[in-house]
Design a protein around this motif. Structure first.
Motif, PDB file in Angstrom:
ATOM      1  N   ILE A   1      19.758 -11.961 -75.443  1.00 15.04           N
ATOM      2  CA  ILE A   1      20.224 -10.935 -76.794  1.00 15.04           C
ATOM      3  C   ILE A   1      20.767  -9.765 -76.047  1.00 15.04           C
ATOM      4  O   ILE A   1      19.634  -9.416 -75.351  1.00 15.04           O
ATOM      5  N   ALA A   2      21.888  -9.507 -76.371  1.00 15.50           N
ATOM      6  CA  ALA A   2      21.749  -7.955 -76.157  1.00 15.50           C
ATOM      7  C   ALA A   2      22.091  -6.566 -77.295  1.00 15.50           C
ATOM      8  O   ALA A   2      22.088  -6.509 -78.436  1.00 15.50           O
TER       9      ALA A   2
ATOM     10  N   THR B   1      14.466  -2.681 -82.693  1.00 18.36           N
ATOM     11  CA  THR B   1      14.983  -3.717 -82.458  1.00 18.36           C
ATOM     12  C   THR B   1      14.804  -4.450 -81.787  1.00 18.36           C
ATOM     13  O   THR B   1      14.614  -5.367 -81.792  1.00 18.36           O
ATOM     14  N   ALA B   2      14.734  -3.960 -80.184  1.00 17.98           N
ATOM     15  CA  ALA B   2      14.104  -4.536 -79.320  1.00 17.98           C
ATOM     16  C   ALA B   2      13.421  -5.026 -78.943  1.00 17.98           C
ATOM     17  O   ALA B   2      12.828  -6.072 -78.674  1.00 17.98           O
TER      18      ALA B   2
ATOM     19  N   ARG C   1       9.138  -9.455 -78.925  1.00 16.75           N
ATOM     20  CA  ARG C   1       7.930 -10.490 -79.505  1.00 16.75           C
ATOM     21  C   ARG C   1       8.380 -11.667 -79.923  1.00 16.75           C
ATOM     22  O   ARG C   1       7.542 -12.534 -79.908  1.00 16.75           O
ATOM     23  N   LEU C   2       9.710 -12.318 -80.669  1.00 14.10           N
ATOM     24  CA  LEU C   2       9.758 -13.078 -80.794  1.00 14.10           C
ATOM     25  C   LEU C   2      10.319 -14.095 -79.988  1.00 14.10           C
ATOM     26  O   LEU C   2      10.905 -15.821 -79.902  1.00 14.10           O
ATOM     27  N   GLY C   3      10.457 -13.700 -78.425  1.00 16.89           N
ATOM     28  CA  GLY C   3      10.504 -14.562 -77.605  1.00 16.89           C
ATOM     29  C   GLY C   3      11.952 -14.152 -76.473  1.00 16.89           C
ATOM     30  O   GLY C   3      11.939 -15.363 -76.133  1.00 16.89           O
ATOM     31  N   HIS C   4      12.568 -13.332 -77.111  1.00 17.45           N
ATOM     32  CA  HIS C   4      13.925 -13.465 -76.927  1.00 17.45           C
ATOM     33  C   HIS C   4      14.473 -12.287 -75.161  1.00 17.45           C
ATOM     34  O   HIS C   4      12.987 -11.602 -75.351  1.00 17.45           O
ATOM     35  N   GLU C   5      14.714 -12.667 -74.734  1.00 18.48           N
ATOM     36  CA  GLU C   5      15.317 -11.746 -73.519  1.00 18.48           C
ATOM     37  C   GLU C   5      16.216 -10.524 -74.036  1.00 18.48           C
ATOM     38  O   GLU C   5      16.983 -11.161 -74.360  1.00 18.48           O
ATOM     39  N   VAL C   6      15.880  -9.092 -73.936  1.00 16.64           N
ATOM     40  CA  VAL C   6      16.349  -8.700 -74.067  1.00 16.64           C
ATOM     41  C   VAL C   6      17.319  -7.590 -73.229  1.00 16.64           C
ATOM     42  O   VAL C   6      16.396  -7.345 -72.428  1.00 16.64           O
TER      43      VAL C   6
ATOM     44  N   ILE D   1      24.910 -13.643 -72.714  1.00 16.94           N
ATOM     45  CA  ILE D   1      24.815 -13.185 -74.119  1.00 16.94           C
ATOM     46  C   ILE D   1      24.646 -14.264 -74.553  1.00 16.94           C
ATOM     47  O   ILE D   1      26.088 -14.110 -74.931  1.00 16.94           O
ATOM     48  N   ASP D   2      23.693 -14.799 -75.784  1.00 18.78           N
ATOM     49  CA  ASP D   2      24.138 -15.315 -76.792  1.00 18.78           C
ATOM     50  C   ASP D   2      24.410 -14.556 -78.014  1.00 18.78           C
ATOM     51  O   ASP D   2      25.093 -15.287 -78.115  1.00 18.78           O
TER      52      ASP D   2
END
Length: 261
Positions: A3-4, A22-23, A28-33, A71-72
């Motif tokens: 996620i960007a 936000t980042a 925390r939700l497991g996404h790559e920011v 970037i999803d």
């Protein structure tokens, strides 16, 4: 997901805590920011002021920054900026851009989300383990409410914040009077609208007012401070990022009263 983070102009320049929160939530939700460093403005200010030709280059910069196939999704703590990306950018580049830019604009628009939209619709959650032991009221910004139609999503997220008392805001559907250049070109009308909004917020006896747009919160916080209502403004992302282990304290709030004295 990769996620960007789109921090937005006002977030980058004045209220970075909303972007940081936000980042933190997304991580925390497991996404790559990731943070594309080429990002600048969404072009909203220029488009709203009639400078559409000049905005085309800004839109192109946005597309260049966020069109990377790896970037999803693109997430921003701003309903107004996401509205510009999804509702305005394509119209501008159809007139002043190239066919390739139009295609790129459509691609980035389709994967750009306001924070509450992403959390509820994409992530499928309204429970983030947030903890914010305060009395809070919520202001729905015009772009989020009327253009993006985020509806109940912010309320669903806020109602699940442990320790927080969410109180209803009277005349919540009314604009705060900011409206970007509206506040400058129509200062008297804007001031009256902001005064009404501040009065309704004070009537809730809340400690904090929250929302999804830093620009609205900036406008509201200024009036609350000048009128000495004793209510502080804090972005919804900051509340959702606050936990028992990592509390988001008032001294960290970007819209603290002292900033507007």
């Amino acid at each position: 997901m990769r996620i960007a983070l789109f921090s937005t102009c006002i977030g980058d320049a004045l209220f970075p805590d909303a972007s940081k929160a936000t980042a933190l939530i997304l991580s925390r939700l497991g996404h790559e920011v990731v943070y594309p460093e080429g990002q600048t403005c969404c072009g909203q200010m220029h488009i709203n002021s009639g400078y559409q030709k000049q905005a085309a280059g800004i839109v192109e910069t946005y597309v260049d920054a966020f069109s990377d196939p790896s970037i999803d999704a693109v997430v921003a703590p701003s309903g107004s900026c996401v509205t510009s990306v999804r509702n305005h950018q394509e119209h501008v580049v159809k007139r002043y851009g190239t066919p390739a830019l139009v295609d790129g604009c459509r691609t980035t628009a389709q994967k750009t989300y306001e924070l509450s939209e992403f959390l509820v619709d994409v992530e499928g959650t309204t429970e983030l383990g947030a903890y914010f032991p305060h009395r809070v009221t919520y202001h729905p910004s015009c772009h989020g409410k009327r253009m993006l139609k985020v509806g109940e999503r912010p309320y669903q997220l806020l109602r699940n914040v442990e320790g927080m008392e969410l109180v209803e805001l009277g005349n919540a559907e009314e604009c705060c009077g900011f409206g970007g250049t509206f506040a400058i070109k129509n200062a008297d009308v804007s001031s009256a609208m902001a005064a009404d909004k501040a009065r309704h917020i004070a009537d809730t006896n809340a400690e904090y007012v929250t929302g999804g747009d830093s620009s609205c919160l900036m406008n509201i916080a200024g009036v609350l401070s000048r009128q000495h209502y004793g209510v502080r403004a804090v972005h919804m992302a900051e509340i959702l990022a606050s936990t028992k282990d990592q509390p988001w304290t008032p001294s960290q709030a970007a819209y603290r009263k002292e900033a507007f004295l």
